[in-house]
Design a protein around this motif. Structure first.
Motif, PDB file in Angstrom:
ATOM      1  N   HIS A  36       0.821  -1.210   0.000  1.00 33.84           N
ATOM      2  CA  HIS A  36       0.000   0.000   0.000  1.00 33.84           C
ATOM      3  C   HIS A  36       0.860   1.268   0.000  1.00 33.84           C
ATOM      4  CE1 HIS A  36      -3.994  -1.985   1.458  1.00 33.84           C
ATOM      5  NE2 HIS A  36      -3.399  -2.665   0.496  1.00 33.84           N
ATOM      6  N   ALA A  37       2.133   1.130   0.313  1.00 33.43           N
ATOM      7  CA  ALA A  37       3.046   2.258   0.180  1.00 33.43           C
ATOM      8  C   ALA A  37       3.522   2.419  -1.264  1.00 33.43           C
ATOM      9  CB  ALA A  37       4.253   2.080   1.103  1.00 33.43           C
ATOM     10  N   LEU A  38       3.615   1.290  -1.976  1.00 32.69           N
ATOM     11  CA  LEU A  38       4.102   1.326  -3.361  1.00 32.69           C
ATOM     12  C   LEU A  38       3.010   1.744  -4.341  1.00 32.69           C
ATOM     13  CD1 LEU A  38       6.212  -1.953  -3.340  1.00 32.69           C
ATOM     14  CD2 LEU A  38       7.099   0.355  -3.722  1.00 32.69           C
ATOM     15  N   TYR A  39       1.772   1.377  -4.043  1.00 31.38           N
ATOM     16  CA  TYR A  39       0.655   1.633  -4.962  1.00 31.38           C
ATOM     17  C   TYR A  39      -0.461   2.350  -4.201  1.00 31.38           C
ATOM     18  CZ  TYR A  39       3.247  -2.237  -7.012  1.00 31.38           C
ATOM     19  OH  TYR A  39       4.260  -3.043  -7.480  1.00 31.38           O
ATOM     20  N   PRO A  40      -1.263   3.150  -4.900  1.00 31.93           N
ATOM     21  CA  PRO A  40      -2.388   3.808  -4.204  1.00 31.93           C
ATOM     22  C   PRO A  40      -3.566   2.850  -4.006  1.00 31.93           C
ATOM     23  CG  PRO A  40      -2.329   4.486  -6.505  1.00 31.93           C
ATOM     24  CD  PRO A  40      -1.122   3.625  -6.288  1.00 31.93           C
ATOM     25  N   ALA A  41      -3.296   1.697  -3.370  1.00 33.81           N
ATOM     26  CA  ALA A  41      -4.302   0.640  -3.203  1.00 33.81           C
ATOM     27  C   ALA A  41      -5.207   0.973  -2.024  1.00 33.81           C
ATOM     28  CB  ALA A  41      -3.610  -0.705  -2.991  1.00 33.81           C
ATOM     29  N   ARG A  42      -6.530   0.991  -2.267  1.00 32.83           N
ATOM     30  CA  ARG A  42      -7.458   1.408  -1.211  1.00 32.83           C
ATOM     31  C   ARG A  42      -8.699   0.535  -1.125  1.00 32.83           C
ATOM     32  NH1 ARG A  42      -9.106   7.210  -2.575  1.00 32.83           N
ATOM     33  NH2 ARG A  42      -8.560   6.623  -4.709  1.00 32.83           N
ATOM     34  N   HIS A  43      -8.754  -0.604  -1.801  1.00 30.59           N
ATOM     35  CA  HIS A  43      -9.963  -1.416  -1.725  1.00 30.59           C
ATOM     36  C   HIS A  43     -10.186  -1.873  -0.281  1.00 30.59           C
ATOM     37  CE1 HIS A  43      -9.418  -1.473  -6.115  1.00 30.59           C
ATOM     38  NE2 HIS A  43     -10.719  -1.681  -6.150  1.00 30.59           N
ATOM     39  N   ALA A  44     -11.422  -1.664   0.189  1.00 29.34           N
ATOM     40  CA  ALA A  44     -11.724  -1.783   1.615  1.00 29.34           C
ATOM     41  C   ALA A  44     -11.514  -3.194   2.146  1.00 29.34           C
ATOM     42  CB  ALA A  44     -13.166  -1.330   1.877  1.00 29.34           C
ATOM     43  N   LEU A  45     -11.809  -4.203   1.342  1.00 24.63           N
ATOM     44  CA  LEU A  45     -11.710  -5.585   1.798  1.00 24.63           C
ATOM     45  C   LEU A  45     -10.279  -5.946   2.186  1.00 24.63           C
ATOM     46  CD1 LEU A  45     -13.863  -7.924   1.983  1.00 24.63           C
ATOM     47  CD2 LEU A  45     -12.815  -8.836  -0.079  1.00 24.63           C
ATOM     48  N   TYR A  46      -9.309  -5.261   1.579  1.00 25.04           N
ATOM     49  CA  TYR A  46      -7.895  -5.543   1.835  1.00 25.04           C
ATOM     50  C   TYR A  46      -7.251  -4.500   2.742  1.00 25.04           C
ATOM     51  CZ  TYR A  46      -8.729  -8.740  -1.951  1.00 25.04           C
ATOM     52  OH  TYR A  46      -9.251  -9.747  -2.729  1.00 25.04           O
ATOM     53  N   SER A  47      -8.074  -3.589   3.254  1.00 24.76           N
ATOM     54  CA  SER A  47      -7.559  -2.526   4.107  1.00 24.76           C
ATOM     55  C   SER A  47      -8.032  -2.631   5.547  1.00 24.76           C
ATOM     56  CB  SER A  47      -7.990  -1.153   3.548  1.00 24.76           C
ATOM     57  OG  SER A  47      -7.492  -0.957   2.238  1.00 24.76           O
ATOM     58  N   SER A  48      -9.146  -3.325   5.777  1.00 25.04           N
ATOM     59  CA  SER A  48      -9.781  -3.315   7.096  1.00 25.04           C
ATOM     60  C   SER A  48     -10.255  -4.701   7.505  1.00 25.04           C
ATOM     61  CB  SER A  48     -10.975  -2.343   7.075  1.00 25.04           C
ATOM     62  OG  SER A  48     -11.830  -2.554   8.174  1.00 25.04           O
ATOM     63  N   ASP A  49      -9.776  -5.160   8.657  1.00 24.15           N
ATOM     64  CA  ASP A  49     -10.279  -6.422   9.207  1.00 24.15           C
ATOM     65  C   ASP A  49     -11.768  -6.309   9.520  1.00 24.15           C
ATOM     66  OD1 ASP A  49      -7.826  -7.693   9.059  1.00 24.15           O
ATOM     67  OD2 ASP A  49      -7.288  -7.303  11.145  1.00 24.15           O
ATOM     68  N   GLU A  50     -12.191  -5.151  10.026  1.00 22.70           N
ATOM     69  CA  GLU A  50     -13.598  -4.970  10.397  1.00 22.70           C
ATOM     70  C   GLU A  50     -14.495  -5.013   9.162  1.00 22.70           C
ATOM     71  OE1 GLU A  50     -14.881  -4.836  13.465  1.00 22.70           O
ATOM     72  OE2 GLU A  50     -12.841  -5.263  14.153  1.00 22.70           O
ATOM     73  N   PHE A  51     -14.056  -4.383   8.082  1.00 15.35           N
ATOM     74  CA  PHE A  51     -14.845  -4.400   6.846  1.00 15.35           C
ATOM     75  C   PHE A  51     -14.920  -5.829   6.313  1.00 15.35           C
ATOM     76  CE2 PHE A  51     -15.826  -3.974   2.392  1.00 15.35           C
ATOM     77  CZ  PHE A  51     -16.673  -2.870   2.329  1.00 15.35           C
TER      78      PHE A  51
END
Length: 344
Positions: A36-51
């Motif tokens: 996520h530092a290398l790419y502007p990746a923001r899909h929620a499923l891969y960003s949040s355990d709660e989501f």
């Protein structure tokens, strides 16, 4: 006798040959943070355990493309160390989520060989499988690579070109059993657009651009332990320029597609792909997508959407893919055809 490895050349491959690739890799949360530092990746499923938990998963899995890059990177010393170019992909399927702490290894089977008419190189087709620590296949795919000959006098092998599906049928998509989008939070995901809001033939300009830096692509290529000479050694090409690893462009374009496709969460199949033109540091990459197909699934609240993802560099005309001659336009870097899962 020398102990170093110059890599395999075209004449070293045999139909049916199975190659177990070194070195297994345990992936952890650090992989996600660096991705996520290398790419502007923001899909929620891969960003949040709660989501992810709200979507029925135990926690947030490792990004699909992290799994792809790790599995792919293992194959490079044995398949494409002496490659001229990585030509295409087919029949790719993500079979199981990859979780932090999983250990991945790769194995490839040679399924096709075809020497080029110039006698200096040939195309090698391999089916690669990525396994976790329980020897479960987490993903598999076919790719074909143009590889140099080491001995130009080596006889040409019998030509075998495998028959490959142009599209993974929707009924063959593998969806995690627990995945459930009925309680999907569109506001937290970033966009209101659901599966029913997209029409086949629709094209989406993802608007944003990212200029590729030399340091970033080198860091990414090392992260995936990709040792292909064209990415590292500036003396390996006559123009003295290091090629950007094609997977770097894939991840960058996928991340850019968030703007317009924030709810295309899990990638579940790779139908086909081509690195249409070389990419170099300093190029500014933008992306657009076309909806190719849609399908319902048996998973609650989950639809499948087939997308063409096109990465282009600066100067490209909007939504241009090919020129009048039928060849890719020179500004096109990537043409990727994949299935993703989206809430209904």
């Amino acid at each position: 006798m020398g102990k170093t490895n110059a890599g395999r050349f075209f004449e070293d491959y045999r139909i049916g040959q199975v190659i177990r690739h070194a070195v297994p890799r345990t992936v952890a949360e650090g992989e996600r943070a660096l991705y996520h530092a290398l790419y502007p990746a923001r899909h929620a499923l891969y960003s949040s355990d709660e989501f992810a938990a709200r979507c029925g998963l135990e926690s947030s899995p490792i990004d699909d493309l992290i799994a792809f890059h790790v599995v792919f990177g293992k194959t490079v010393p044995d398949v494409s160390l002496n490659a001229v170019a990585n030509l295409g992909y087919a029949e790719g399927r993500w079979r199981l989520p990859v979780w932090p702490g999983d250990t991945l290894r790769s194995e490839s089977e040679v399924i096709g060989l075809k020497e080029n008419s110039n006698g200096k190189s040939g195309v090698v087709y391999v089916r690669t499988r990525g396994y976790n620590q329980m020897d479960e296949v987490v993903l598999d795919y076919v790719r074909w690579v143009m590889v140099r000959k080491g001995d130009l006098s080596a006889p040409a092998p019998e030509t075998v070109v495998p028959e490959l599906k142009t599209v993974v049928p929707p009924e063959d998509l593998l969806i995690p059993e627990e995945l459930d989008f009925t309680e999907y939070d569109f506001e937290l995901a970033g966009e209101p657009h659901r599966w029913g809001d997209y029409a086949v033939g629709e094209k989406i300009d993802h608007v944003d651009g990212v200029t590729i830096e030399e340091a970033e692509h080198m860091l990414a290529t090392r992260l995936w332990q990709n040792t292909a000479k064209v990415h590292f050694d500036a003396t390996f090409r006559e123009d003295g320029r290091r090629l950007i690893y094609g997977g770097h462009v894939i991840s960058l374009a996928r991340a850019l597609s968030f703007n317009g496709l924030a709810n295309a969460q899990m990638i579940v199949a790779l139908n086909g792909g081509a690195h249409a033109n070389p990419c170099f540091a300093g190029d500014t990459v933008r992306a657009w997508s076309e909806v190719l197909d849609k399908a319902e699934t048996d998973a609650p609240g989950v639809g499948a959407i087939r997308l063409r993802l096109v990465a282009v560099k600066h100067g490209a005309e909007p939504f241009t893919l090919r020129g009048a001659d039928g060849k890719y336009a020179p500004e096109v870097l990537l043409d990727l055809d994949y299935w993703a899962l989206m809430p209904l």
